[in-house]
Design a protein around this motif. Structure first.
Motif, short mmCIF file in Angstrom:
data_model
loop_
_atom_site.label_atom_id
_atom_site.label_comp_id
_atom_site.label_asym_id
_atom_site.label_seq_id
_atom_site.Cartn_x
_atom_site.Cartn_y
_atom_site.Cartn_z
N LYS A 11 22.05 42.12 26.46
CA LYS A 11 23.02 41.90 27.54
C LYS A 11 24.45 42.25 27.15
CE LYS A 11 20.78 37.83 29.55
NZ LYS A 11 21.04 36.41 29.86
N ALA A 12 24.70 42.34 25.86
CA ALA A 12 26.07 42.52 25.37
C ALA A 12 26.35 43.98 25.06
CB ALA A 12 26.29 41.67 24.12
N ASP A 13 27.51 44.45 25.50
CA ASP A 13 27.93 45.81 25.18
C ASP A 13 28.81 45.80 23.93
OD1 ASP A 13 30.33 44.76 26.09
OD2 ASP A 13 30.46 46.04 27.85
N ARG A 14 29.22 46.96 23.49
CA ARG A 14 30.02 47.11 22.27
C ARG A 14 31.32 46.30 22.35
NH1 ARG A 14 34.04 50.87 20.73
NH2 ARG A 14 34.16 51.12 18.49
N GLU A 15 31.96 46.31 23.52
CA GLU A 15 33.22 45.57 23.69
C GLU A 15 33.03 44.07 23.51
OE1 GLU A 15 32.31 48.10 25.83
OE2 GLU A 15 33.74 49.50 24.95
N PHE A 16 31.87 43.55 23.95
CA PHE A 16 31.58 42.13 23.75
C PHE A 16 31.53 41.81 22.26
CE2 PHE A 16 28.48 38.80 22.77
CZ PHE A 16 29.01 37.73 23.46
N TRP A 17 30.85 42.64 21.46
CA TRP A 17 30.71 42.38 20.03
C TRP A 17 32.04 42.51 19.31
CZ3 TRP A 17 26.79 39.60 18.92
CH2 TRP A 17 25.62 39.72 19.66
N ILE A 18 32.86 43.44 19.74
CA ILE A 18 34.20 43.57 19.14
C ILE A 18 35.01 42.32 19.44
CG2 ILE A 18 36.39 44.84 19.28
CD1 ILE A 18 34.69 47.39 19.80
N TRP A 19 34.99 41.88 20.71
CA TRP A 19 35.72 40.67 21.08
C TRP A 19 35.16 39.46 20.32
CZ3 TRP A 19 33.88 36.13 23.14
CH2 TRP A 19 34.85 35.20 23.48
N LEU A 20 33.83 39.34 20.27
CA LEU A 20 33.21 38.19 19.61
C LEU A 20 33.53 38.17 18.12
CD1 LEU A 20 31.49 35.68 19.98
CD2 LEU A 20 29.47 37.08 19.58
N ALA A 21 33.63 39.33 17.49
CA ALA A 21 33.98 39.37 16.06
C ALA A 21 35.36 38.78 15.84
CB ALA A 21 33.92 40.80 15.54
N GLY A 22 36.32 39.13 16.69
CA GLY A 22 37.66 38.54 16.59
C GLY A 22 37.63 37.05 16.83
N PHE A 23 36.89 36.63 17.84
CA PHE A 23 36.75 35.20 18.14
C PHE A 23 36.10 34.48 16.96
CE2 PHE A 23 34.40 31.58 19.87
CZ PHE A 23 35.38 30.95 20.62
N PHE A 24 35.05 35.08 16.41
CA PHE A 24 34.33 34.46 15.31
C PHE A 24 35.17 34.39 14.04
CE2 PHE A 24 31.23 34.28 11.84
CZ PHE A 24 30.46 33.21 12.26
N ASP A 25 35.98 35.42 13.79
CA ASP A 25 36.89 35.38 12.63
C ASP A 25 37.80 34.15 12.70
OD1 ASP A 25 36.28 37.41 10.82
OD2 ASP A 25 37.46 38.91 11.90
N GLY A 26 38.20 33.75 13.91
CA GLY A 26 39.08 32.60 14.07
C GLY A 26 38.36 31.28 14.27
N GLU A 27 37.29 31.28 15.04
CA GLU A 27 36.64 30.03 15.46
C GLU A 27 35.25 29.84 14.87
OE1 GLU A 27 38.21 27.78 17.31
OE2 GLU A 27 39.94 29.05 17.69
N GLY A 28 34.76 30.82 14.12
CA GLY A 28 33.40 30.76 13.62
C GLY A 28 33.31 30.17 12.22
N THR A 29 32.09 29.81 11.85
CA THR A 29 31.83 29.25 10.54
C THR A 29 30.50 29.79 10.02
OG1 THR A 29 32.92 27.20 11.21
CG2 THR A 29 31.56 27.09 9.24
#
Length: 159
Positions: A11-29
């Motif tokens: 369901k996720a396109d390339r832009e979703f994964w790019i955005w999620l990587a930034g989100f995960f760098d800040g909010e992920g563990t």
């Protein structure tokens, strides 16, 4: 319960994964824990990838896009927190395959956890003893997560 879910990357396109990587760098563990089972004393290493935030719409969008469950809890005298937890080795591999190319802050830990989960998936990991390499990866992943002076990780002096 979470182990029943299969992460869906379609369901996720390339832009979703790019955005999620930034989100995960800040909010992920990226976590790994170990314990010995009571019934047989066998060592167990449990990997986990988690992202949490107080924004329900943001976290629901992530969970729905990947077909993963979202948990919520109320912190004492604080806002609700929404968490996406991935514990199944197969799901961690799928998740990190998509995220690693775009990660900056947590890339080294993600690559280590990816290598660990990939190694365990290639064998009958439920019954297999841990290899020396797997235990070494486990220790390397934990170093940056250690807090309150317990970490052996020392940042390099800036130039």
């Amino acid at each position: 319960m979470a182990a029943k879910y299969k992460l869906n990357t379609s369901k996720a396109d390339r832009e979703f994964w790019i955005w999620l990587a930034g989100f995960f760098d800040g909010e992920g563990t990226i976590l790994v824990s170990k314990y010995s089972r009571n019934r047989d004393g066998m060592l167990r290493v449990v990997p986990e990838v988690m992202a949490s935030n107080t924004s329900k719409p943001v976290m629901m969008n992530i969970a729905e896009t990947m077909d993963m469950p979202l948990s919520e809890r109320k912190r004492e005298d604080r806002k609700w927190i929404y968490e996406l937890r991935i514990r199944k080795h197969e799901n961690i591999v799928l998740f990190l395959e998509k995220l690693i190319p775009y990660l900056r802050i947590k890339r080294v830990q993600a690559e280590l956890l990816y290598a660990y989960c990939k190694s365990r998936n290639e064998r009958n990991w439920h019954r297999a003893e841990y290899t020396g390499e797997e235990l070494q990866i486990f220790n390397k992943i934990r170093e940056p997560n250690a807090i309150h002076g317990r970490s052996r990780y020392e940042p390099q002096p800036s130039r």
